[in-house]
Design an enzyme around this catalytic site. Sequence first.
Site, PDB file in Angstrom:
ATOM      1  N   ASP A  45       0.829  -1.206   0.000  1.00 28.54           N
ATOM      2  CA  ASP A  45       0.000   0.000   0.000  1.00 28.54           C
ATOM      3  C   ASP A  45       0.867   1.261   0.000  1.00 28.54           C
ATOM      4  O   ASP A  45       1.916   1.305   0.651  1.00 28.54           O
ATOM      5  CB  ASP A  45      -0.896  -0.001   1.247  1.00 28.54           C
ATOM      6  N   ASN A  86      -9.812  -2.152  -7.103  1.00 29.55           N
ATOM      7  CA  ASN A  86      -8.929  -1.254  -7.855  1.00 29.55           C
ATOM      8  C   ASN A  86      -9.406  -1.002  -9.285  1.00 29.55           C
ATOM      9  O   ASN A  86      -8.946  -0.059  -9.941  1.00 29.55           O
ATOM     10  CB  ASN A  86      -7.501  -1.807  -7.901  1.00 29.55           C
TER      11      ASN A  86
END
Length: 259
Positions: free
Chosen positions: A30, A78
């Site tokens: 991340d 995503n």
Amino acid sequence: MLRSRIEPLYERYLQWQVKHIPRHVAVIQDGNRRFARNQGLETAFGHRRGADTTEEFLDWACDLGVRYTTLYTFSTENFRRDREELTSLFALFQEKFRAILKDERVHRNHIRVQMIGDRSLLPDDLLATIDAAEKATQEYADYYINVALAYGGRNEIVHAARSILEGVKRGAINPAAIDPATVEAHLHRGAPIPPVDLIIRTGNDYRTSNFLPWLANGHESAVYFCAPYWPAFRKIDLLRAMRVYDQRMLLKERTDRRA
């Protein structure tokens, strides 16, 4: 200058502390976009720097004896990102999977590479490259790299349930004999993936984001959250995470001795 002298010493100290090596480490990578924004640069720069860190991480993990690594590279959520970013990401994924074919480290260390996730969501040209990388490494069995693309934990369990039901319909699976091992056998195609020992999440976000719920949460894996964005992740951060796992194992050993 001082930092460059101290860090190698601290790395050796941390490595000396770690007596238990996790068999399977899973990483939520991340912070690529935030890393780029903080430097006033395009998102693509952050993703590429993150990909460079991934290669370094895999070298570290292999050197430390971690046999299974699972990388949360791209989630089903995503896909909501804008088309330009998705196009750039898919091109980067394809580049990295294509590089596996000629990467001497992969073949020297006998590393098997496979994708986990919903293949139906990915472009055909990317899938063809992934298939080629998987085929080129399918006979290797010393180390395993699982790349989670188009991945979602709940989606993974849904697909496993469908696969088991198909087996029941064919008469290949006895419904009365279904147990946790049956579910694990249907979670992914390809090489079996063992339970997760340690989850690492970068980017200062304290959640596991639906990542490997059966193999991680279901087996009570250790979790290490850290502040650095993924492109800034260092070997020291990996060793700190492994120290958390080591401390948990030491506590378990003491508890078992008292029992």
